[in-house]
Design an enzyme around this catalytic site. Structure first.
Site, PDB file in Angstrom:
ATOM      1  N   LYS A  41      41.217  -2.883  26.966  1.00 17.95           N
ATOM      2  CA  LYS A  41      41.673  -2.900  25.573  1.00 17.95           C
ATOM      3  C   LYS A  41      41.187  -4.190  24.916  1.00 17.95           C
ATOM      4  CE  LYS A  41      45.835  -2.587  27.173  1.00 17.95           C
ATOM      5  NZ  LYS A  41      47.319  -2.534  27.299  1.00 17.95           N
ATOM      6  N   GLY A  85      41.803  -4.910  21.439  1.00 14.75           N
ATOM      7  CA  GLY A  85      42.493  -5.152  20.174  1.00 14.75           C
ATOM      8  C   GLY A  85      41.691  -4.661  18.982  1.00 14.75           C
ATOM      9  N   TYR A 145      64.007 -12.650  25.606  1.00  8.31           N
ATOM     10  CA  TYR A 145      64.557 -11.675  26.550  1.00  8.31           C
ATOM     11  C   TYR A 145      65.922 -12.133  27.060  1.00  8.31           C
ATOM     12  CZ  TYR A 145      59.821  -9.720  26.833  1.00  8.31           C
ATOM     13  OH  TYR A 145      58.605  -9.156  26.538  1.00  8.31           O
ATOM     14  N   GLY A 158      53.904  -2.984  20.938  1.00 12.92           N
ATOM     15  CA  GLY A 158      53.887  -1.594  21.378  1.00 12.92           C
ATOM     16  C   GLY A 158      52.559  -0.898  21.215  1.00 12.92           C
ATOM     17  N   GLY A 160      60.783  -1.115  25.786  1.00 19.22           N
ATOM     18  CA  GLY A 160      60.362  -1.252  27.179  1.00 19.22           C
ATOM     19  C   GLY A 160      59.004  -0.610  27.326  1.00 19.22           C
ATOM     20  N   GLY A 171      49.666  -1.524  22.669  1.00 23.67           N
ATOM     21  CA  GLY A 171      49.033  -1.282  23.960  1.00 23.67           C
ATOM     22  C   GLY A 171      49.656  -0.100  24.680  1.00 23.67           C
ATOM     23  N   ASP A 172      50.971   0.053  24.570  1.00 21.75           N
ATOM     24  CA  ASP A 172      51.652   1.187  25.200  1.00 21.75           C
ATOM     25  C   ASP A 172      51.262   2.500  24.530  1.00 21.75           C
ATOM     26  OD1 ASP A 172      53.015  -0.715  26.769  1.00 21.75           O
ATOM     27  OD2 ASP A 172      54.561  -0.931  25.235  1.00 21.75           O
ATOM     28  N   ALA A 216      37.936  -0.616  22.317  1.00 25.56           N
ATOM     29  CA  ALA A 216      38.204  -0.520  23.751  1.00 25.56           C
ATOM     30  C   ALA A 216      36.978   0.030  24.466  1.00 25.56           C
ATOM     31  CB  ALA A 216      39.413   0.376  24.013  1.00 25.56           C
TER      32      ALA A 216
END
Length: 315
Positions: free
Chosen positions: A225, A227, A101, A254, A32, A256-257, A231
């Site tokens: 961002k 990649g 999902y 994950g 999540g 990016g988080d 950034a």
């Protein structure tokens, strides 16, 4: 005073070894966006409170156990009669992951304003930062209202608000996403987006005009961002771009988080924009170099490991 409060849905995560339709072995974990950020922050030594809901099932217990083991505050995670959601990852070919999902009507999608209000009332002092993403309001009217309530409470308490656009086009239409996210961005102090998501946070003909609009509207920092290209952070005083860290990418889910966790960690530590961006790029690099949504997130002691020569054995 918690450093960060965040809210959203944490799902059970199945990672298949091969193609799901062919059967085989899958590893079970949790996933999540906001939970990934929360774990990334606690590994860096910050105090995080998570607001959410899980089902009265073993998957819900897995969510609680995982977050608790990682040091995330879980007192504001409610047990709902609905089932805990599930997400399935399948690495179809190298560099391409297929995601399915199973979250419609899930416990996490029943997050409410009262969940947020009770969480804010239960903590001894307001958080320093409220972190929200574009994922949670996409889950339905209840979660959207919960996010908006969290923003109101955070701003009234003097907390900073960070919005990670984090668009999921399978959850809602681009038109609805743009409507909601532009309103949330207007209330944020920090807006983080990939270069193709910025159009959902504000109007403008190009990136430069969109950034100017956000900054003119009261956003203090816009972080884009890019990649593998690194950034950029924009403020009213400066624009700074840093390249990505050179690592062998094995799983971009994950990343990016992890980047967001690093950026907020630097902000909490009082680092200038350059230091915050450097930490974010470093934590993002750790994420892409390991399998899993959050498993590769570094501790504070590990942040300097990417500066070591390739092939180094840390003894």
């Amino acid at each position: 005073m918690p450093d960060v409060l965040t809210l959203g849905e944490v799902m059970a995560c199945l990672r298949a070894d091969g193609q799901v339709r062919l059967g085989g072995i899958a590893r079970i974990s949790v996933a999540g966006a906001e939970a990934n950020v929360a774990i990334g922050l606690t590994r860096l030594g910050h105090d995080v409170v998570f607001v959410g809901a899980v089902g009265p099932d073993q998957l819900g217990e897995l969510v609680r156990r995982t977050l608790r083991a990682e040091g995330v505050g879980i007192d504001a995670i409610r047990t709902d009669p609905a089932q805990t959601g599930i997400v399935v990852f399948e690495q179809r070919v190298a560099g391409l992951t297929r995601v399915d999902y199973h979250r419609h009507g899930s416990a996490g999608a029943r997050l409410s304003v009262s969940d947020v209000a009770e969480a804010f009332a239960a903590i001894p002092a307001p958080p320093r930062i409220l972190h929200i993403t574009g994922v949670t309001p996409a889950l339905g009217e209840g979660p959207e209202r919960a996010v908006r309530a969290a923003v109101r409470l955070a701003r009234a308490a003097g907390a900073r608000v960070c919005l990670d656009v984090n668009h999921r086009n399978r959850l809602w239409s681009e038109t609805l996403a743009r409507q909601v996210l532009t309103e949330l961005a207007a209330e944020a102090d920090i807006v983080i987006a990939s270069d193709d998501e910025l159009t959902l946070a504000t109007a403008g003909d190009d990136e430069a005009s969109r950034v100017r609009t956000l900054l003119a509207g009261g956003v203090a920092e816009v972080v884009v961002k890019r990649g593998p290209a690194g950034a950029t952070v924009f403020t009213t005083d400066q624009t700074l771009t840093l390249p990505a860290r050179p690592v062998t990418a094995v799983d971009v889910i994950g990343a990016g988080d992890a980047f967001v966790a690093g950026y907020l960690s630097g902000l909490l530590d009082g680092l200038p924009p350059a230091g915050r961006l450097a930490r974010a790029i470093t934590t993002g690099a750790f994420a892409v170099a390991a399998h899993g949504d959050w498993e590769g997130a570094p501790t504070r002691a590990e942040l300097s490991m990417l500066d070591l020569p390739d092939g180094t054995a840390v003894r």
